[in-house]
Motif scaffolding. Structure first.
Motif: not given
Lengths: 510, 163, 118, 134, 89, 957
Positions: A347-348, A373-375, A456-457, A463-464
């Motif tokens: 994520i970072a 979203f990333l937050a 993909l990322p 997924g993680m």
């Protein structure tokens, strides 16, 4: 399972060689090969896991030489779980990297597959020298991956990583040598027997050797005072690699667990639980230092790196207690911390890649694409790492606290775990606030060229994260399995019998 | 045809001998295997050594070899004497120039090697166009005689062998 | 003989460690090389010292030295060779990237030349 | 083993050893590299050769087996010794000898290979000496 | 008798090695040092051969052969380094 | 089931706002509201039964090992709180719809709100204290998000972080407390715990558990000394303040105290801690509130004060006090939520919250004004509003309470608290609504808000009045049910009504009202008087503490991790010496060995001497790097001689071959690196390093001495010796171990080599970018360079050597299984032979003649080894199982074919590929640095081609 036991080692190795041999010029084919292999690996390791959960330890004698004379692989619940974890993590990482990272340097996929091979080998082997070899395989692959794409800071950190680990490798050999010189064996199961037979005058050498070996494992596990390689390495490694490295520290922890519960466990007489007095205090200090680093971090990646140190501290506290309950708790936490560290690094990277020239520095920068979203992802990852509810980190910590109840060091353990949790919360709170909130008070928006929604990322990161969620939801069954793992670890006789034959144990003491 | 599969017959022979030296036995198996290798290896390495001159004068080679061997023995004694019994200050070391008539690199190299191995002289450099050798003499009161010696004793014979 | 070997290993370790603790990449690499000698000999000496008993089976010979440490050392040598190769390249790569060969912790871009710290 | 053979072997060993010693002794006795170069390159060939022949004889007589592989080492040494001497000398000259003063001219169109490149242009280390003087 | 000769040979070679070492550490020029190492390799080969005679075994022959070969290569590499800096150009 | 649904609904529903926001703000609010409403309806369906005394319970297994299960139960206390949470939550949702501006991301707000709501409901319904902990921390997290909702405001961010830190810390303490509690009882189930009061209070761990749990409660409920975070949380949007900081979250602490009341209360510890903290908080909060100019600040501190009041009541430990506390919880929730909403209306309508700028607002916004005045009056405890009744009950209880055997302390302070409370409530009434407008230039012209905004507080106001007038009828059953749940036993005699006659409490109440009014009149003077008092600013202290903590962390962390490899290594080495010694001396059982030692032969002694001198020289002369390299080469030479001497010919061969390749590598590197290591270590550092390294040397040397002087135990290698020929098919046992017994090691080992080469390749591949490329482009050749690149003599000699060396390589390879040698050494021999060509004739020319790709060779080697291994599967044998046959051919004779040779071939290929790839790639850097042209001729000048033009030597820089 027969030959399947060796597949998690041979499959990535052959695949890596094939990638180098046949498709090294074609990145698309490399990805196809690599992802396919990893998926196959997940399938294989899953079936190993299923098999191991229903059966006792099973030995695989390479070259068909009986133990302890040849090298053996041993599939038991612990090793099955670890290889499965590795392949899951690997799948996430390779998906993440296949979007763009793998093009920043050469041979990513080959090195990646070799890395999987090394890690799986380290988990499966039942021979200490073979363990050394796999350590080296996974280390050298990790050097290559760590330096993937180069860059000044990364190279500098890489230099330290390599040198420290090379020193560690030297120590490994010294430790193995000392053990062999008085026991005459390299096989772990046989070692467990020979340890009880060592002449009393030789015991001092054996202890010294075993403890030097412990130090080496602790280097891998990033335990204070031999954790120094980690912050720089993890903070400067390419994101997918840093995520993959989440399993590397676990290799160290695994080895501590494996060697010191089997060969120097209950049955070792005078040397019983040799490692315990060292691991626990060091783990406590590690936790404190790691979380201090979290509080002190000026960069996002080093924040995460230090939190990994902290989580290793927590994990090794559990392992250092060397009780079945604590180890079960520790293993749960190990699963958790692998996923959460990986998730955070991935994520970072999504964040960093959108912050343009601001990179991962924890300074105010304008908004960037997909902040919201990333937050959310970051928030979930952070509460996972900080051990906040409702995610598995909290459950893991609860279990560890619960298991530490009967320890003499209970007050220390509890207070340190709880206080450092706060430090971690505060550290991540600050970081998140700077990254996602403060940006709102700055005008403008950073625009970085490139994929808007890198599929993909995002799949990999999610997924993680979903790994964490699954760990939480299925905490019950997982813990049950882990209790089985811990029980198997403590009941070394089955392992020894599986490796050395049914009557091996009757020779003890003769 | 033969040239294609046997680019350097002499080399093949040498390699066969080397193989026999290596395995240290003269048996049918060793020779046959050695022969296979001695044919394959020149083929593999042919691209490194194309269009090299052929050596024909076998007698010349043998003669030259014996002379050099003898000279080496002598050289050693002389140099040992110089080292052990002469004061270093009294040694007249100097460099002399040997102009060359040879043109093949192999020949020049052989000559230079011979000079190095024989009394009191070491080849220390070659002119850039390979037309002169720079030879260092450990003790040479008369440089010209050294040059003459080299030219007569070795270079002439080499010229016969190589050209 | 044992004393000679032991003291050699000790000395190699000492010298290797000392060089390892220098602040530049090259001595560190050399230190690692010395250290790996020390370790290899250490591992080898695990099988105890014997003279003229190579572990190569011969008719009528029954006494051999312990072959296993030798095999282990061989593996170790090869591995440390690979590692050395990598770190050598890494050290020049780092040098090229950051312009100095310090490993003593000064940040990238800090003045590097010897004069500033003498 | 016949006494004579034993004597010959012993002599060869002694001679070989002596020559090796002399070669190395010359290397510390002589005062400059170029003279020093003579000592090991020569003395060692016979020194080593003596020892090798002794070995051959020894195994031939002692073991009844004619061993020849020692010749291979000799071959290698003969092939390589002049090259190493040449290269060491070149290395020395490059750093320690002034080509314009201390070396005789090559009497050819081109100078010595260490200092003069072939062809009309290119880097010429001998120029550095001239610059130093001016 | 051979034993005496061998012992004498060992001593000679040993002294020679020490002298090489002296030249190696004292120098003064790099070329001197390279020469010293090269000579050392030669002496080492002699030592091996002598040792082989002493132990009456051909086991050490390959060692000697490789010493010869590799001694040459490393000397060449050192010289090339001094001469050109870049040994593979 | 529906109990679980009540908890889960908000969580599940939390996705709705995020989706519905696309359909508009109304749809979003409606969706959110309906979620809450649904939950509320479900709850209300159970309310009658609960009030009647029934307890609902559901349980799902989650983590039974730990005792962590998903169990919920609903009793009176839970019902009260759940009703408050859901009911007020519903009002807040409506209110927020109108309060939030168009720019605010409403969807996100509602998501956070629902998450929070779910967490709160979870807390109050949990029947498992671990589950409760989870929800507890979730409220911290979701409130963090809510407080920081306006992320562009620094106060919001800081307030959020502060709240998170404080409540998070409390939560962590509580984890410990709960775990202890669970340990004492042996169960984490609340229902079980609640039945074990005696057990708990008798336990020696009672006090720690109590303190830890109370830490959690106090931080959450902003009790002294943790009260400071709450006002700063007011940076949140007003709906959040109204919801979290009046009605719900801050009450979580209260809830827990109430929940645990049956088992924890009644002891002196409980009394002194809880009651005192509550008392102090009540007075202090009220006092501060008087002087707050920020409307929400005033309300925030008043909340602190009222929470203190409830805490104090619970702390008294008497059933009657508990009833009063419960009743006040209800009352406070009604009036305070309404007050906050009113404050929000004022803020919304006027654009400011500064009390000093208000006055006479009642005229401008009569509806809001009415609501505000009534609720504030209730807060002040004015008859006939609900605040009055519970305050009376409180004063009544205070009157009976002794504190350290003093009967005046509590009543006095309670009266003072009530007095202050009256003062700030009146201030709210008089300075805001009544009197004259003080500031004509308010940012907006105020008028009454839309219906949706005033309806929720109005509803609450109606409740305030109704409960005040008919307490027993409206709140009675709920209070009874709740108090019953809190007390866990028989309810005391009590009477909810406005008038209890002339009691001491009434007197105290009167004093408070009169005193409060007087205080307000003197407000201006007091204001200036207190302004001069330096009050500890909690936020500044917190910030300062935080900054100090961060600074301290940085000091520790940055100084420890200073990036110095020297330090890291020194610590590692010291650590290894230390741990080794500690193991060695752990027990005094060491005995020296008795093995017969070998004699020292002259060559060995000389070799030793050489090694010692070389080693020492390498340390003292390490500044000259080339010399160091030469010395290390000599060390390698001596080590290989030593191996031969000590019966390890294979090792010697390997060592010497590796040595050469290493030297070549190092030389390649040294050309780029500086040629000298500057002398920069200070004497102290040298001393330290010297001591460390000598210690390391002594340790390792001592260990090996101890080992070598004792006899070898029975080792597994006796099996290897015995089976090598018969089973492994080779007489060189070392080689058989390598390719057969421990072939798997070798498999790993060649992979290490392959990876090393690939990594080197990848590493150098990037050299053409960035700084490195610039440096290479500007590279200046520092040393004098020889003019001839490819000396003719050398070229000729290496040309002859090549086939010879290959022959040797083949020989070494083939004999490996039976004599010293093998694939690895052969690989190195061949590599070196090839490298010689590179050195003699240069890269370009040689590369043109190489027909193989080194990458492919590595891959092929690994695959060859793997295939050899896998082929055993065909025969049903494990990986790498080796087989061998003796083949008899005419003429050639008999020879052995072992599958291990295929493996060895793999080793060979990998080694050649790896070495050549690494060297060839490394030399690329050199060529870039030196700026030389690729050569196409083998030598600089071929005299035999006199007619041909001279080969072009490289252009020099």
């Amino acid at each position: 399972m027969g030959d399947w036991i060796v597949v998690p080692i041979v499959l990535p190795a052959v695949m890596a060689a094939l990638i180098v041999l046949a498709v090294r010029h074609d990145i698309i084919l490399q990805r196809v090969f690599s992802i396919t292999a990893t998926v196959a690996l997940v399938a294989v390791t899953l079936s190993l896991l299923v098999y191991a959960s229903g059966n006792g330890p099973e030995m695989y004698a390479l070259s068909d030489w009986p133990a302890p004379f040849g090298i053996v692989l041993v599939l038991d619940r612990l090793s099955a779980m670890m290889v499965f974890l590795t392949s899951l993590l690997g799948l996430g990482v390779v998906l993440f990297a296949s979007s763009e990272w793998d093009q920043r340097g050469k041979h990513f996929h080959a090195l990646f597959q070799f890395q999987l091979m090394g890690v799986n080998g380290a988990f499966l082997t039942g021979d200490i020298f073979n363990l050394f070899v796999f350590f080296e395989v996974l280390l050298i692959a990790s050097y290559g991956l760590m330096l993937h794409g180069a860059g000044a800071e990364r190279l500098k950190a890489g230099m330290q990583y390599v040198v420290i680990n090379l020193t560690g490798s030297s120590l490994f050999l010294i430790g193995v040598g000392m053990i062999y010189s008085v026991t005459g064996t390299l096989n772990m199961a046989d070692l467990a027997i020979q340890v009880t037979n060592v002449a009393s005058g030789d015991a001092a050498l054996l202890r010294a050797g075993a403890l030097i070996l412990l130090l080496v494992f602790c280097v891998k596990a990033a335990l204070v005072p031999v954790h120094f390689w980690l912050p720089g390495t993890y903070a400067n490694a390419p994101a997918p690699v840093a995520a993959l490295f989440a399993i590397m520290t676990k290799v160290g922890a695994y080895c501590v667990l494996r060697v010191y519960s089997m060969a120097f466990g209950d049955t070792a007489g005078d040397m019983a639980w040799l490692a315990a007095p060292y691991v626990l205090p060091a783990a406590l200090v590690t936790l404190v230092l790691g979380m201090t680093g979290v509080l002190a971090a000026k960069r996002l990646n080093s924040l995460i790196a230090f939190s990994v140190i902290g989580s290793m501290g927590t994990l090794l506290i559990a392992i250092g207690l060397f009780t079945p309950e604590a180890i079960s708790a520790g293993l749960y936490y190990m699963l958790h911390s692998t996923f959460s560290a990986a998730a955070l690094f991935l994520i970072a990277d999504l964040v960093v890649s959108r912050r343009g020239q601001f990179g991962d520095s924890l300074h105010t920068a304008p908004r960037f694409h997909q902040t919201g979203f990333l937050a959310v992802l970051f928030f979930i990852g952070a509460i996972g790492m900080a051990g906040m509810p409702p995610l598995s980190g909290f459950i893991g910590k609860l279990q560890i606290l619960d298991a530490a109840r009967d320890s003499d060091a209970m007050v220390w353990i509890w207070s340190i775990i709880l206080v450092t949790s706060l430090m971690c919360i505060v550290g991540f709170g600050r970081a998140g606030s700077v990254l996602f909130w403060k940006s709102a008070s700055v005008d403008g928006e950073i625009t970085v060229e490139g994929a808007k929604w890198p599929v993909l990322p995002i799949i990999a990161s999610c997924g993680m994260v979903s790994g964490l969620i699954a760990l939480t939801i299925f905490a019950g069954p997982i813990t049950e399995y882990l209790n089985g793992v811990a029980a198997q670890l403590f009941d070394t006789s089955h392992y020894i019998e599986a490796v050395l034959g049914a009557n091996a144990l009757s020779l003890v003491g003769q | 045809m033969i040239k294609r599969y046997l680019p350097h017959p002499l080399l093949t022979l040498v390699l066969l001998v080397v193989w026999v030296f290596l395995v240290n036995e003269v048996s049918a198996g060793a020779v046959i295997f050695g022969l296979i290798l001695a044919i394959i290896i020149p083929l593999i390495t042919a691209s490194f050594w194309q269009d090299r001159p052929r050596l024909r004068n076998v007698y010349g080679i043998c003669e030259y070899g014996l002379i050099v061997l003898w000279d080496i023995l002598v050289a050693n004694v002389i140099v040992a004497g110089l080292i052990l019994f002469r004061k270093t200050e009294s040694l007249e070391s100097k460099s002399v120039v040997v102009p060359l008539d040879l043109t093949s690199p192999e020949a020049i190299t052989t000559l230079a090697g011979t000079i190095t191995m024989t009394p009191g002289t070491v080849t220390i450099d070659l002119s850039a166009d390979a037309k002169s050798l720079l030879v260092h003499c450990l003790h040479a009161p008369d440089p010209q005689s050294v040059v003459d010696d080299i030219k007569n004793r070795y270079e002439r014979r080499l010229k016969e062998i190589f050209e | 003989m044992e004393f000679l070997v032991a003291s050699s290993i000790g000395l190699l370790t000492t010298c290797g460690t000392y060089l390892l603790l220098r602040g530049r990449t090259f001595p560190v690499v050399v230190g690692l090389a010395l250290l790996s000698y020390a370790v290899n000999v250490f591992l080898f000496a695990m099988g105890r010292l014997t003279i003229n008993m190579p572990p190569i089976l011969r008719e009528g010979v029954t006494e051999y030295t312990d072959p296993l440490p030798q095999a282990l050392v061989l593996t170790a040598i090869v591995i440390s060779f690979g590692m050395t190769a990598l770190i050598v390249v890494l050290s020049i790569r780092t040098f090229l990237e950051i312009g100095n060969d310090h490993v003593d912790g000064r940040p990238v871009g800090a003045p590097s030349e010897a004069g500033d710290k003498n | 083993m016949p006494f004579v053979v034993e004597l010959i072997i012993s002599l060869l060993i002694v001679i070989g050893g002596l020559f090796l010693l002399v070669g190395s002794f010359g290397m510390i006795k002589l005062r400059d590299l170029l003279p020093r170069l003579h000592a090991p390159t020569k003395a060692s060939t016979v020194g080593l050769g003596g020892v090798l022949i002794a070995s051959m004889l020894f195994f031939w007589i002692e073991r009844g087996k004619f061993t020849i592989h020692e010749l291979l080492i000799t071959l290698f040494i003969f092939l390589t010794a002049p090259i190493t001497a040449n290269l060491i000398a070149k290395a020395y000259m490059l750093l320690n000898v002034d080509p314009n003063k201390e070396l005789p001219p090559s009497k050819q169109n081109e100078g010595w290979a260490t200092f003069d490149p072939i062809g009309p242009e290119g880097y010429d280390p001998s120029e550095e000496y001239q610059e130093k003087e001016t | 008798m051979i034993d005496y000769a061998l012992n004498f040979g060992f001593i000679c070679v040993a002294l020679a090695l020490l002298m090489n070492l002296y030249r190696l550490t004292v120098g003064p020029t790099t070329a001197d040092r390279v020469l010293a190492v090269d000579t050392m390799a030669i002496n080492a080969i002699a030592l091996l051969v002598l040792y082989g005679i002493g132990k009456a075994t051909a086991m050490y022959f390959e060692g000697a052969l490789l010493f010869a070969m590799f001694g040459f290569v490393s000397t060449v590499a050192y010289c090339k380094f001094v001469l050109r800096g870049d040994i593979i150009e | 089931m529906s109990l679980t649904l009540i908890v889960l609904l908000p969580f599940i529903g939390a996705v709705l706002p995020a989706i519905m926001i696309r359909a508009g703000r109304n749809a979003c609010a409606t969706a959110t509201g309906s979620v809450t409403l649904l939950a509320l309806i479900l709850l209300m369906a159970k309310a009658p039964a609960v009030i009647a005394g029934e307890v609902f319970q559901v349980s799902y297994s989650w983590l039974p090992e730990l005792g962590l299960n998903v169990t919920f139960f609903l009793d009176g206390l839970g019902l009260l709180f759940a009703t408050l949470i859901l009911g007020i939550g519903l009002l807040i949702i409506i209110y927020a719809r109108f309060y939030l501006s168009k720019d605010d991301p409403m969807g996100r707000f509602y998501v956070f709100l629902l998450l929070f709501q779910g967490a709160m409901v979870g807390i109050v319904l949990s029947d498992n204290i671990l589950l409760l902990l989870i929800f507890w921390e979730l409220t911290s997290l979701s409130s963090f998000l809510l407080i920081g909702y306006w992320k562009h405001l620094p106060e919001g961010r800081q307030g959020a972080r502060m709240a998170l830190a404080v409540t998070g810390a409390g939560g962590l303490a509580m984890i410990a407390g709960m775990l202890i509690l669970g340990d004492i009882v042996g169960s984490y189930d609340l229902t079980v715990i609640l039945q074990n009061a005696g057990l708990i209070q008798a336990s020696p761990m009672y006090l720690p558990a109590l303190i830890l749990i109370l830490l959690g409660c106090f931080t959450k409920s902003a009790q002294f000394p943790f009260h400071f975070w709450l006002p700063h949380a007011m940076a949140a949007p007003t709906p959040v303040s109204a919801y979290l900081h009046s009605a719900t979250m801050v009450k979580a602490g209260i809830f827990l105290m109430a929940r645990m009341w049956p088992v924890l209360s009644g002891t002196p510890e409980w009394f002194y801690i809880v009651a005192t903290a509550g008392l102090v908080t009540m007075v202090l909060g009220a006092w501060i509130a008087i002087f707050k100019h920020d409307l929400k600040g005033l309300l925030a501190y008043s909340t602190v004060s009222h929470l203190g009041l409830v805490t104090m009541l619970l702390g008294f430990g008497t059933p009657m006090a508990a009833v009063a506390g419960v009743f006040h919880i209800i009352n406070h929730a009604t009036f305070k939520a309404a007050l906050f909403m009113t404050a929000g209306i004022i803020d919304h309508e006027t654009g400011t919250r500064d009390i000093r700028r208000f006055g006479g607002l009642l005229n401008l916004m009569p509806i809001a004004g009415t609501i505000g005045i009534i609720t504030a009056a209730s807060m002040a405890g004015i008859i006939p509003l609900n605040g009055f009744i519970s305050k009376e009950m409180m004063l009544e209880e205070a009157w009976h309470t002794m504190w350290l055997d003093q009967n005046w302390v509590v009543p006095l302070l309670a009266t003072v608290g009530a007095l202050f409370s009256v003062a700030y409530s009146f201030r709210f009434i008089f300075h805001v609504w009544l009197g004259k407008p003080r500031d004509e230039n308010l940012p907006h012209h105020p008028h009454d808000p839309p219906f949706g905004m005033w309806a929720p507080p109005a509803l609450l106001t109606v409740l305030v009045v109704l409960i005040g007038l008919f307490p027993a009828a409206i709140a009675g059953p709920l209070v009874a049910a709740t108090a019953g749940a809190v007390i866990g036993g028989e309810l005391p005699e009590y009477h909810l009504s406005l008038w209890h006659g002339l009691t001491p409490a009434l007197g105290m109440s009167v004093i408070a009202i009169i005193g409060g009014s007087l205080l307000l009149m003197r407000h201006g003077g007091l204001m200036s008087a207190t302004a001069n008092l330096s009050r500890p600013d909690a936020k500044a202290m917190f910030d300062c503490g935080m900054a100090k903590a961060v600074a301290l962390s940085r000091l520790v962390s940055d100084n420890l991790h200073n990036g110095s490899l020297q330090r890291y290594l020194a610590i590692t080495i010291i650590g290894s010496i230390g741990i080794g010694l500690s193991g060695f001396y752990a027990q005094p059982d060491f005995q020296s060995g008795t093995r017969e030692l070998l004699e020292v032969s002259p060559p060995a002694a000389i070799g030793w001497l050489l090694l010692v001198v070389t080693c020492i020289a390498s340390v003292f002369m390490h500044h000259n790097r080339l010399l160091t390299l030469l010395l290390v080469g000599v060390v390698g030479l001596i080590v290989s001689l030593g191996f031969i001497y000590l019966s390890a010919p294979d090792l010697a061969l390997t060592q010497i071959s590796v040595e050469v390749v290493t030297v070549i590598l190092m030389l390649l590197a040294l050309n780029i690196l500086p040629k000298e290591t500057p002398k920069e270590s200070l004497p102290g550092r040298k001393m330290r390093d010297g001591i460390v390294s000598i210690a390391a040397g002594l340790g390792v040397g001592g260990a090996i001495w101890a080992i070598m002087t004792r006899d070898l135990p029975n080792t597994i290698s006796s099996y290897h010796l015995a089976n090598s020929k018969t089973e492994g098919g080779g007489t060189n046992v070392v080689n058989v171990i390598l390719v057969d017994f421990r072939g798997f090691d070798t498999f790993g080992e060649i992979i290490v080599l392959g990876i090393a080469a690939l990594s080197i390749f990848a590493l150098i591949e990037t050299v053409t970018q960035g700084e490195a490329a610039k440096r290479l482009a500007n590279w200046v050749v520092s040393n004098r360079r020889s003019a001839d690149r490819h000396p003719m003599m050398m070229v000729v000699a290496t040309r002859v050597m090549l086939p010879l060396s290959l022959m040797v390589g083949v020989y070494i390879f083939l004999r490996g299984h039976n004599e010293p040698g093998g694939g690895f050494i052969a690989g190195l021999v061949v590599s070196v032979a090839l490298v010689m060509q590179y050195m003699a004739s240069g890269f370009g020319w040689t590369q043109n003649r190489m027909k193989v790709n080194y990458h492919g060779m590595i891959g092929l080697g690994v695959i060859a080894a793997a295939i050899t291994g896998v082929s055993a599967w065909v025969a049903g044998l494990p990986f790498l199982t080796s087989g061998f046959v003796h083949v008899h051919l005419p003429i050639v004779g008999e020879f052995e074919l072992a599958s291990a040779m295929g493996f060895d071939l793999g080793v060979f290929l990998t080694v050649v590929g790896a070495v050549m790839l690494a060297l060839a790639k490394l030399s690329q850097v050199e060529r870039m640095a030196e700026h030389v042209e690729i050569n196409t001729e083998p030598m600089d000048h071929d005299p035999s081609l006199s007619a041909a033009p001279a080969a072009t030597p490289g252009k020099e820089a």
